[in-house]
Design a protein around this motif. Structure first.
Motif, PDB file in Angstrom:
ATOM      1  N   ARG A 101      22.708  40.922  19.386  1.00 13.98           N
ATOM      2  CA  ARG A 101      22.780  41.049  17.967  1.00 13.98           C
ATOM      3  C   ARG A 101      22.298  39.857  16.852  1.00 13.98           C
ATOM      4  NH1 ARG A 101      28.247  44.705  17.530  1.00 13.98           N
ATOM      5  NH2 ARG A 101      27.271  46.380  18.952  1.00 13.98           N
ATOM      6  N   ARG A 102      22.294  38.634  17.322  1.00 17.16           N
ATOM      7  CA  ARG A 102      22.202  37.442  16.756  1.00 17.16           C
ATOM      8  C   ARG A 102      21.136  36.560  17.462  1.00 17.16           C
ATOM      9  NH1 ARG A 102      27.634  34.729  16.333  1.00 17.16           N
ATOM     10  NH2 ARG A 102      27.155  34.808  18.545  1.00 17.16           N
ATOM     11  N   ALA A 103      20.249  35.643  16.616  1.00 25.29           N
ATOM     12  CA  ALA A 103      19.437  34.909  17.424  1.00 25.29           C
ATOM     13  C   ALA A 103      20.158  33.840  18.055  1.00 25.29           C
ATOM     14  CB  ALA A 103      18.501  34.073  16.093  1.00 25.29           C
ATOM     15  N   ALA A 104      21.091  33.486  17.723  1.00 24.47           N
ATOM     16  CA  ALA A 104      21.775  32.315  18.314  1.00 24.47           C
ATOM     17  C   ALA A 104      22.290  32.773  19.821  1.00 24.47           C
ATOM     18  CB  ALA A 104      23.330  31.853  17.744  1.00 24.47           C
ATOM     19  N   ASP A 105      22.462  34.206  20.016  1.00 21.31           N
ATOM     20  CA  ASP A 105      22.720  34.873  21.326  1.00 21.31           C
ATOM     21  C   ASP A 105      21.450  34.965  22.233  1.00 21.31           C
ATOM     22  OD1 ASP A 105      25.529  35.098  20.738  1.00 21.31           O
ATOM     23  OD2 ASP A 105      25.142  37.060  20.147  1.00 21.31           O
ATOM     24  N   VAL A 106      20.361  35.045  21.646  1.00 26.39           N
ATOM     25  CA  VAL A 106      19.180  35.154  22.373  1.00 26.39           C
ATOM     26  C   VAL A 106      18.799  33.869  22.665  1.00 26.39           C
ATOM     27  CG1 VAL A 106      16.675  35.676  22.084  1.00 26.39           C
ATOM     28  CG2 VAL A 106      18.361  37.086  20.981  1.00 26.39           C
ATOM     29  N   ASP A 107      19.090  32.565  21.788  1.00 26.61           N
ATOM     30  CA  ASP A 107      18.841  31.462  22.276  1.00 26.61           C
ATOM     31  C   ASP A 107      19.660  30.901  23.566  1.00 26.61           C
ATOM     32  OD1 ASP A 107      16.991  31.040  20.219  1.00 26.61           O
ATOM     33  OD2 ASP A 107      18.431  30.088  18.783  1.00 26.61           O
ATOM     34  N   ALA A 108      20.876  31.281  23.342  1.00 27.64           N
ATOM     35  CA  ALA A 108      21.809  31.091  24.541  1.00 27.64           C
ATOM     36  C   ALA A 108      21.249  31.980  25.864  1.00 27.64           C
ATOM     37  CB  ALA A 108      23.152  31.531  24.252  1.00 27.64           C
ATOM     38  N   ILE A 109      21.003  32.930  25.999  1.00 25.10           N
ATOM     39  CA  ILE A 109      20.550  33.579  26.843  1.00 25.10           C
ATOM     40  C   ILE A 109      19.227  32.961  27.387  1.00 25.10           C
ATOM     41  CG2 ILE A 109      19.283  35.686  27.806  1.00 25.10           C
ATOM     42  CD1 ILE A 109      21.111  37.325  25.964  1.00 25.10           C
ATOM     43  N   THR A 110      18.143  32.748  26.835  1.00 25.73           N
ATOM     44  CA  THR A 110      17.090  32.164  27.206  1.00 25.73           C
ATOM     45  C   THR A 110      17.125  30.706  27.564  1.00 25.73           C
ATOM     46  OG1 THR A 110      16.347  31.366  25.008  1.00 25.73           O
ATOM     47  CG2 THR A 110      15.507  33.360  25.707  1.00 25.73           C
ATOM     48  N   ALA A 111      18.256  30.131  27.131  1.00 24.80           N
ATOM     49  CA  ALA A 111      18.612  28.611  27.699  1.00 24.80           C
ATOM     50  C   ALA A 111      19.352  28.973  28.911  1.00 24.80           C
ATOM     51  CB  ALA A 111      19.550  27.813  26.804  1.00 24.80           C
ATOM     52  N   ALA A 112      20.134  29.732  29.149  1.00 21.65           N
ATOM     53  CA  ALA A 112      20.742  30.003  30.569  1.00 21.65           C
ATOM     54  C   ALA A 112      19.747  30.396  31.401  1.00 21.65           C
ATOM     55  CB  ALA A 112      21.740  31.211  30.421  1.00 21.65           C
ATOM     56  N   ALA A 113      18.530  31.230  31.058  1.00 26.28           N
ATOM     57  CA  ALA A 113      17.659  31.643  32.069  1.00 26.28           C
ATOM     58  C   ALA A 113      16.877  30.354  32.632  1.00 26.28           C
ATOM     59  CB  ALA A 113      16.743  32.587  31.694  1.00 26.28           C
ATOM     60  N   ARG A 114      16.674  29.345  31.497  1.00 30.34           N
ATOM     61  CA  ARG A 114      15.741  28.228  31.935  1.00 30.34           C
ATOM     62  C   ARG A 114      16.522  27.240  32.748  1.00 30.34           C
ATOM     63  NH1 ARG A 114      15.221  27.419  26.630  1.00 30.34           N
ATOM     64  NH2 ARG A 114      13.274  28.790  25.861  1.00 30.34           N
ATOM     65  N   ARG A 115      17.840  27.154  32.553  1.00 29.51           N
ATOM     66  CA  ARG A 115      18.701  26.332  33.243  1.00 29.51           C
ATOM     67  C   ARG A 115      18.883  26.848  34.716  1.00 29.51           C
ATOM     68  NH1 ARG A 115      22.235  26.448  28.811  1.00 29.51           N
ATOM     69  NH2 ARG A 115      23.535  27.849  29.963  1.00 29.51           N
ATOM     70  N   ALA A 116      18.834  28.291  34.935  1.00 29.82           N
ATOM     71  CA  ALA A 116      18.959  28.667  36.248  1.00 29.82           C
ATOM     72  C   ALA A 116      17.663  28.761  36.938  1.00 29.82           C
ATOM     73  CB  ALA A 116      19.712  29.977  36.117  1.00 29.82           C
ATOM     74  N   GLY A 117      16.695  28.737  36.066  1.00 27.10           N
ATOM     75  CA  GLY A 117      15.294  28.923  36.909  1.00 27.10           C
ATOM     76  C   GLY A 117      15.041  30.449  37.152  1.00 27.10           C
ATOM     77  N   ARG A 118      15.574  31.435  36.476  1.00 26.51           N
ATOM     78  CA  ARG A 118      15.356  32.921  36.669  1.00 26.51           C
ATOM     79  C   ARG A 118      14.803  33.491  35.292  1.00 26.51           C
ATOM     80  NH1 ARG A 118      15.875  32.862  41.677  1.00 26.51           N
ATOM     81  NH2 ARG A 118      17.678  31.807  42.723  1.00 26.51           N
ATOM     82  N   LEU A 119      14.231  34.710  35.697  1.00 25.14           N
ATOM     83  CA  LEU A 119      13.768  35.552  34.940  1.00 25.14           C
ATOM     84  C   LEU A 119      14.668  36.435  34.031  1.00 25.14           C
ATOM     85  CD1 LEU A 119      10.719  36.679  36.908  1.00 25.14           C
ATOM     86  CD2 LEU A 119      10.786  34.790  35.110  1.00 25.14           C
ATOM     87  N   VAL A 120      14.573  36.461  32.915  1.00 25.13           N
ATOM     88  CA  VAL A 120      15.473  37.421  32.130  1.00 25.13           C
ATOM     89  C   VAL A 120      14.604  38.396  30.943  1.00 25.13           C
ATOM     90  CG1 VAL A 120      15.647  36.019  30.185  1.00 25.13           C
ATOM     91  CG2 VAL A 120      17.221  37.944  30.521  1.00 25.13           C
ATOM     92  N   ALA A 121      14.411  39.667  31.013  1.00 23.38           N
ATOM     93  CA  ALA A 121      13.739  40.602  30.374  1.00 23.38           C
ATOM     94  C   ALA A 121      14.503  41.711  29.580  1.00 23.38           C
ATOM     95  CB  ALA A 121      12.658  41.238  31.224  1.00 23.38           C
ATOM     96  N   VAL A 122      13.903  41.866  28.521  1.00 19.53           N
ATOM     97  CA  VAL A 122      14.490  43.033  27.723  1.00 19.53           C
ATOM     98  C   VAL A 122      13.852  44.552  28.304  1.00 19.53           C
ATOM     99  CG1 VAL A 122      15.098  44.171  25.778  1.00 19.53           C
ATOM    100  CG2 VAL A 122      14.954  41.722  25.795  1.00 19.53           C
ATOM    101  N   TYR A 123      14.723  45.370  28.474  1.00 18.29           N
ATOM    102  CA  TYR A 123      14.024  46.780  28.983  1.00 18.29           C
ATOM    103  C   TYR A 123      13.744  47.301  27.700  1.00 18.29           C
ATOM    104  CZ  TYR A 123      13.728  51.385  30.977  1.00 18.29           C
ATOM    105  OH  TYR A 123      13.091  52.706  31.303  1.00 18.29           O
TER     106      TYR A 123
END
Length: 136
Positions: A101-123
């Protein structure tokens, strides 16, 4: 190529009627290995229909090492937290919309994906539908 073993968190409308229904129809590409839902009757139904394991606490699923993808079909307000947990547990994640719902949450998700070296996508099942394409 071996089918990707998938865990689906949430067996409500999206988790069951969209994601599981799609995945079960392409068994050469995907295997529903586990579902998680807080309601035991939904877990029982998944066990019967998909022949998979089912748990009432999604964190049990996140301890598994045999899954290649987690589908996050939890209620919308839970998407950021559950997605980040799944990424931090080492999974690629497909998150139902809304992503956050918030840009800050999107930033946190993408940062977590980068740290983990994993893919994340929105359906977004209609992304390539003709009526969704912009005309240039």
């Amino acid at each position: 190529m071996e089918a990707i073993r998938v865990g689906i968190i949430g067996q409500g409308r999206s988790g069951r009627n969209i994601h599981a229904e799609f995945l079960k129809n392409v068994p050469e590409k995907f295997t529903i290995a586990c579902v998680a839902d807080v309601l035991e009757d939904r877990c029982a139904r998944a066990r019967a229909e998909y022949g998979c394991e089912a748990v009432t606490n999604y964190r049990e699923m996140l301890r598994r090492k045999d899954l290649g993808l987690i589908v996050n079909a939890t209620p919308s307000h839970l998407h950021p937290g559950v997605t980040i947990e799944a990424l931090e547990a080492g999974f690629n994640v497909l998150c139902e919309k809304p992503f956050a719902r918030r840009a800050a949450d999107v930033d946190a998700i993408t940062a977590a994906a980068r740290r983990a070296g994993r893919l994340v996508a929105v359906y977004q099942q209609s992304r390539f539908a003709p009526d969704r394409k912009s005309v240039v």
